[in-house]
Design a protein around this motif. Sequence first.
Motif, mmCIF file in Angstrom:
data_model
loop_
_atom_site.group_PDB
_atom_site.id
_atom_site.type_symbol
_atom_site.label_atom_id
_atom_site.label_comp_id
_atom_site.label_asym_id
_atom_site.label_seq_id
_atom_site.Cartn_x
_atom_site.Cartn_y
_atom_site.Cartn_z
ATOM 1 N N GLN A 309 0.831 -1.202 0.000
ATOM 2 C CA GLN A 309 0.000 0.000 0.000
ATOM 3 C C GLN A 309 0.868 1.256 0.000
ATOM 4 O O GLN A 309 0.549 2.235 -0.668
ATOM 5 N N ARG A 310 1.966 1.219 0.743
ATOM 6 C CA ARG A 310 2.885 2.371 0.734
ATOM 7 C C ARG A 310 3.423 2.627 -0.664
ATOM 8 O O ARG A 310 3.380 3.763 -1.149
ATOM 9 N N ARG A 311 3.907 1.597 -1.308
ATOM 10 C CA ARG A 311 4.438 1.751 -2.660
ATOM 11 C C ARG A 311 3.367 2.257 -3.615
ATOM 12 O O ARG A 311 3.623 3.133 -4.456
ATOM 13 N N ARG A 312 2.199 1.705 -3.494
ATOM 14 C CA ARG A 312 1.105 2.054 -4.408
ATOM 15 C C ARG A 312 0.710 3.523 -4.271
ATOM 16 O O ARG A 312 0.562 4.248 -5.259
ATOM 17 N N LEU A 313 0.549 3.986 -3.043
ATOM 18 C CA LEU A 313 0.125 5.364 -2.829
ATOM 19 C C LEU A 313 1.219 6.365 -3.200
ATOM 20 O O LEU A 313 0.942 7.418 -3.775
ATOM 21 N N VAL A 314 2.462 6.053 -2.851
ATOM 22 C CA VAL A 314 3.553 6.961 -3.199
ATOM 23 C C VAL A 314 3.710 7.058 -4.712
ATOM 24 O O VAL A 314 3.880 8.151 -5.271
ATOM 25 N N SER A 315 3.642 5.935 -5.404
ATOM 26 C CA SER A 315 3.762 5.967 -6.859
ATOM 27 C C SER A 315 2.589 6.695 -7.500
ATOM 28 O O SER A 315 2.758 7.436 -8.463
ATOM 29 N N ALA A 316 1.382 6.491 -6.970
ATOM 30 C CA ALA A 316 0.221 7.217 -7.486
ATOM 31 C C ALA A 316 0.406 8.721 -7.335
ATOM 32 O O ALA A 316 0.101 9.501 -8.250
ATOM 33 N N ALA A 317 0.926 9.125 -6.178
ATOM 34 C CA ALA A 317 1.163 10.554 -5.952
ATOM 35 C C ALA A 317 2.208 11.100 -6.909
ATOM 36 O O ALA A 317 2.050 12.196 -7.466
ATOM 37 N N GLN A 359 11.328 13.917 -12.987
ATOM 38 C CA GLN A 359 12.295 12.937 -13.474
ATOM 39 C C GLN A 359 13.148 12.332 -12.359
ATOM 40 O O GLN A 359 13.884 11.368 -12.603
ATOM 41 N N THR A 360 13.080 12.872 -11.158
ATOM 42 C CA THR A 360 13.937 12.434 -10.067
ATOM 43 C C THR A 360 13.349 11.212 -9.361
ATOM 44 O O THR A 360 12.180 11.205 -8.995
ATOM 45 N N LEU A 361 14.160 10.185 -9.186
ATOM 46 C CA LEU A 361 13.765 8.955 -8.480
ATOM 47 C C LEU A 361 12.553 8.291 -9.118
ATOM 48 O O LEU A 361 11.681 7.746 -8.422
ATOM 49 N N GLY A 362 12.467 8.343 -10.440
ATOM 50 C CA GLY A 362 11.388 7.677 -11.154
ATOM 51 C C GLY A 362 10.430 8.658 -11.793
ATOM 52 O O GLY A 362 9.850 9.497 -11.097
ATOM 53 N N ASP A 363 10.274 8.573 -13.120
ATOM 54 C CA ASP A 363 9.333 9.465 -13.797
ATOM 55 C C ASP A 363 7.927 8.876 -13.746
ATOM 56 O O ASP A 363 7.679 7.820 -13.138
ATOM 57 N N ALA A 364 6.978 9.541 -14.422
ATOM 58 C CA ALA A 364 5.577 9.112 -14.358
ATOM 59 C C ALA A 364 5.391 7.711 -14.930
ATOM 60 O O ALA A 364 4.627 6.902 -14.383
ATOM 61 N N HIS A 365 6.079 7.383 -16.018
ATOM 62 C CA HIS A 365 5.948 6.057 -16.617
ATOM 63 C C HIS A 365 6.443 4.973 -15.666
ATOM 64 O O HIS A 365 5.809 3.916 -15.518
ATOM 65 N N HIS A 366 7.576 5.227 -15.022
ATOM 66 C CA HIS A 366 8.125 4.249 -14.081
ATOM 67 C C HIS A 366 7.161 4.013 -12.927
ATOM 68 O O HIS A 366 6.884 2.864 -12.552
ATOM 69 N N HIS A 367 6.628 5.083 -12.357
ATOM 70 C CA HIS A 367 5.756 4.926 -11.189
ATOM 71 C C HIS A 367 4.376 4.411 -11.566
ATOM 72 O O HIS A 367 3.716 3.749 -10.742
ATOM 73 N N LEU A 368 3.918 4.675 -12.784
ATOM 74 C CA LEU A 368 2.658 4.080 -13.220
ATOM 75 C C LEU A 368 2.794 2.562 -13.325
ATOM 76 O O LEU A 368 1.898 1.811 -12.914
ATOM 77 N N ARG A 369 3.928 2.110 -13.843
ATOM 78 C CA ARG A 369 4.173 0.674 -13.919
ATOM 79 C C ARG A 369 4.311 0.083 -12.509
ATOM 80 O O ARG A 369 3.769 -0.995 -12.217
ATOM 81 N N ARG A 370 5.020 0.786 -11.637
ATOM 82 C CA ARG A 370 5.171 0.315 -10.252
ATOM 83 C C ARG A 370 3.818 0.253 -9.542
ATOM 84 O O ARG A 370 3.532 -0.683 -8.785
ATOM 85 N N PHE A 371 2.976 1.251 -9.799
ATOM 86 C CA PHE A 371 1.636 1.283 -9.219
ATOM 87 C C PHE A 371 0.833 0.055 -9.637
ATOM 88 O O PHE A 371 0.190 -0.607 -8.821
ATOM 89 N N SER A 372 0.884 -0.258 -10.931
ATOM 90 C CA SER A 372 0.102 -1.394 -11.434
ATOM 91 C C SER A 372 0.643 -2.713 -10.916
ATOM 92 O O SER A 372 -0.127 -3.654 -10.673
ATOM 93 N N GLU A 373 1.950 -2.792 -10.701
ATOM 94 C CA GLU A 373 2.521 -4.036 -10.181
ATOM 95 C C GLU A 373 2.074 -4.335 -8.761
ATOM 96 O O GLU A 373 1.956 -5.502 -8.368
ATOM 97 N N GLN A 374 1.829 -3.291 -7.975
ATOM 98 C CA GLN A 374 1.407 -3.503 -6.591
ATOM 99 C C GLN A 374 -0.034 -3.963 -6.490
ATOM 100 O O GLN A 374 -0.484 -4.403 -5.430
ATOM 101 N N ALA A 375 -0.782 -3.869 -7.592
ATOM 102 C CA ALA A 375 -2.189 -4.279 -7.556
ATOM 103 C C ALA A 375 -2.338 -5.786 -7.647
ATOM 104 O O ALA A 375 -3.412 -6.319 -7.406
ATOM 105 N N HIS A 376 -1.262 -6.478 -8.026
ATOM 106 C CA HIS A 376 -1.359 -7.934 -8.245
ATOM 107 C C HIS A 376 -0.832 -8.697 -7.035
ATOM 108 O O HIS A 376 -0.002 -8.214 -6.295
#
Length: 376
Positions: A309-317, A359-376
């Motif tokens: 949940q932490r990863r998901r919310l931070v990446s969404a933000a 662009q710092t510590l992960g751009d939008a594309h990186h965090h969108l992918r990370r967000f979707s990975e946490q849903a599984h």
Amino acid sequence: MDFALNDDHLALREAVQRFCDGEYPAHERGNVPVPETAARRHAAMADMGLLGLPFDPELGGSGQGPVETMLVAQALGRALGGGAWFSSIVLAGQLLARAGSPAQCTQWLPRVAAGELRLALACSEPQARYHFDDVQTRARRDGAGWVLDGRKSLVLDGDSAELLLVVARTAGERHGPEGLSLFAVDADAPGLSLHGFNTLDGRRAAHVELRGVKVDAGRLVGAEGAAHVLLDETLDRANAALCAEAAGAIEALVDLTTEQLRTRRQFGAPLAKFQVLQHRLADMVIALEQAKSMACAAAMALEVDSVSQRRRLVSAAKVMVAQLGRQVSLAAIQMHGAMGMTEECRVGHYAKRLMAIGQTLGDAHHHLRRFSEQAH
């Protein structure tokens, strides 16, 4: 989640805003400070307790949490200020506080809080992009100590830090979280070379090369091969702070654009009278409220028990804030007209900082992918 601020939070926010108003005059925001000015600001932040904000009181800090860090980051973002606060305190400092032994924390963190020592985190590599477990830098045993070989890229404020926290692989293959360890390396250690450069937003970063850098056993920070979990948590804390800083920068852009529309006249009337510009400014205000809400969500997520949940919310933000920052930056520049593209106009400086944050510590594309990975 409860987003309400208590009296202590409000007092902290007001104190940092007063500091920023004094140290970062509106007409200088975004300008690269001369070394003397940067040193004075860093010392003033130490005097205010901002450099020790997340550290325990016995280490010279005040033991504050993610919400307090969010408030400070937002105020600094509004003033384009902070210098090495993010890289040294939020990023490297918090990692050292969590991973270091009591002796290591006692040795270094009080000096960091007092402004006497600057830290930097060297975790990314040229081939890795935003995959921080893609590590080719190796640490091999040498008697009682270690020898480090490898390259690190985009070390924020790396050329002004005296102590680098270097992520190196002590076991395993190039990819994967297993076998990652953390080492504290002096910036002037034999075999370590730094190449500093300016970033898009006028700040500093460095590429680091390690060739046979020897460190003793006491420079291994935390348990051997156990750095990944702490690094992952620290990067989430840093991204949450970046979201808050972006919200502050967006707020400044809204204020600057509002003033521009009130004072600039066209066809005998202020620009604020034109309905289409009113609608665009309203969109900017809505984006600001969204960014503030997502920054709050990211800060609160750092205190939940669920790692997913932490990863998901931070990446969404981070995704939302990156998109909103771009949206508001483009609108602000356009509504300032040609002057919005000039170096003298503050709007462009905020736009550059927001672009860098995205662009710092992960751009939008990186965090969108990370967000979707946490849903599984």
